[in-house]
Design a protein around this motif. Sequence first.
Motif, mmCIF file in Angstrom:
data_model
loop_
_atom_site.group_PDB
_atom_site.id
_atom_site.type_symbol
_atom_site.label_atom_id
_atom_site.label_comp_id
_atom_site.label_asym_id
_atom_site.label_seq_id
_atom_site.Cartn_x
_atom_site.Cartn_y
_atom_site.Cartn_z
ATOM 1 N N ARG A 1 -30.917 11.117 -58.298
ATOM 2 C CA ARG A 1 -31.486 9.944 -58.977
ATOM 3 C C ARG A 1 -31.430 10.076 -60.497
ATOM 4 N N HIS A 22 -29.657 11.749 -46.163
ATOM 5 C CA HIS A 22 -30.595 12.102 -47.226
ATOM 6 C C HIS A 22 -30.842 10.963 -48.211
ATOM 7 N N ILE A 23 -30.423 9.737 -47.872
ATOM 8 C CA ILE A 23 -30.673 8.603 -48.760
ATOM 9 C C ILE A 23 -32.190 8.498 -48.987
ATOM 10 N N GLY A 24 -32.586 8.496 -50.245
ATOM 11 C CA GLY A 24 -34.004 8.432 -50.587
ATOM 12 C C GLY A 24 -34.744 9.743 -50.388
ATOM 13 N N GLY A 25 -34.032 10.794 -50.063
ATOM 14 C CA GLY A 25 -34.646 12.100 -49.835
ATOM 15 C C GLY A 25 -34.406 13.044 -51.001
ATOM 16 N N TYR A 26 -34.139 14.287 -50.668
ATOM 17 C CA TYR A 26 -33.871 15.292 -51.701
ATOM 18 C C TYR A 26 -32.776 16.234 -51.211
ATOM 19 N N GLU A 85 -34.614 14.755 -56.406
ATOM 20 C CA GLU A 85 -34.638 13.496 -55.660
ATOM 21 C C GLU A 85 -33.256 12.860 -55.665
ATOM 22 N N MET A 134 -30.748 9.364 -54.650
ATOM 23 C CA MET A 134 -30.845 7.913 -54.772
ATOM 24 C C MET A 134 -31.314 7.256 -53.481
ATOM 25 N N LYS A 135 -31.981 6.145 -53.687
ATOM 26 C CA LYS A 135 -32.441 5.301 -52.592
ATOM 27 C C LYS A 135 -31.370 4.254 -52.304
ATOM 28 N N GLU A 136 -31.521 3.579 -51.167
ATOM 29 C CA GLU A 136 -30.535 2.583 -50.769
ATOM 30 C C GLU A 136 -30.328 1.514 -51.851
ATOM 31 N N GLU A 184 -30.625 1.737 -55.028
ATOM 32 C CA GLU A 184 -29.873 2.283 -56.165
ATOM 33 C C GLU A 184 -28.390 2.406 -55.826
#
Length: 153
Positions: free
Chosen positions: A72, A97-101, A114, A116-118, A120
């Motif tokens: 991120r 791992h989308i939105g994970g670490y 962290e 990126m999230k979906e 992003e």
Amino acid sequence: MHTPIVMLHHVGDEPELDSLKPYAISRSSFIRLLDGLEEAGFSTAVFNNQAVPSASIYTGKKVVLSFDDCPRHLWDFAIPELLRRGMKAAFYMPTAHIGGYNEWDAREGRSRVELMKEAELRELSRLGMEVGSHGHRHIRLADAEDEKEILDE
């Protein structure tokens, strides 16, 4: 002529990125890289618009900038810098791992970062960047137990 690929992961000066070297470069190194590419007359491209160079489609020196893992923090500096220069890049996300670490690094005692999230990832695509898969779980294929695990990945 072949298109060179510059594979990157992390760009930043935060101390927690030190444990991720050599997969982390400083902001000043990233600026030097981009400045050097521009000074040498390179323009950026992504894989989905690459084709075998021919007289009709090859219009100069191209380079692909590729970012693995989609941390991120790239939104803090690297992505704005690319956009400011009108550059494109390819971003590859381990889909589980989308939105994970970065569990694979954390398991080895490296810093937790962290990812990126979906939304992003969708924004990257909207901005003209290429978004693709960096596997599903980010396993080390050499450590995979069987062919099925590799195929599933």
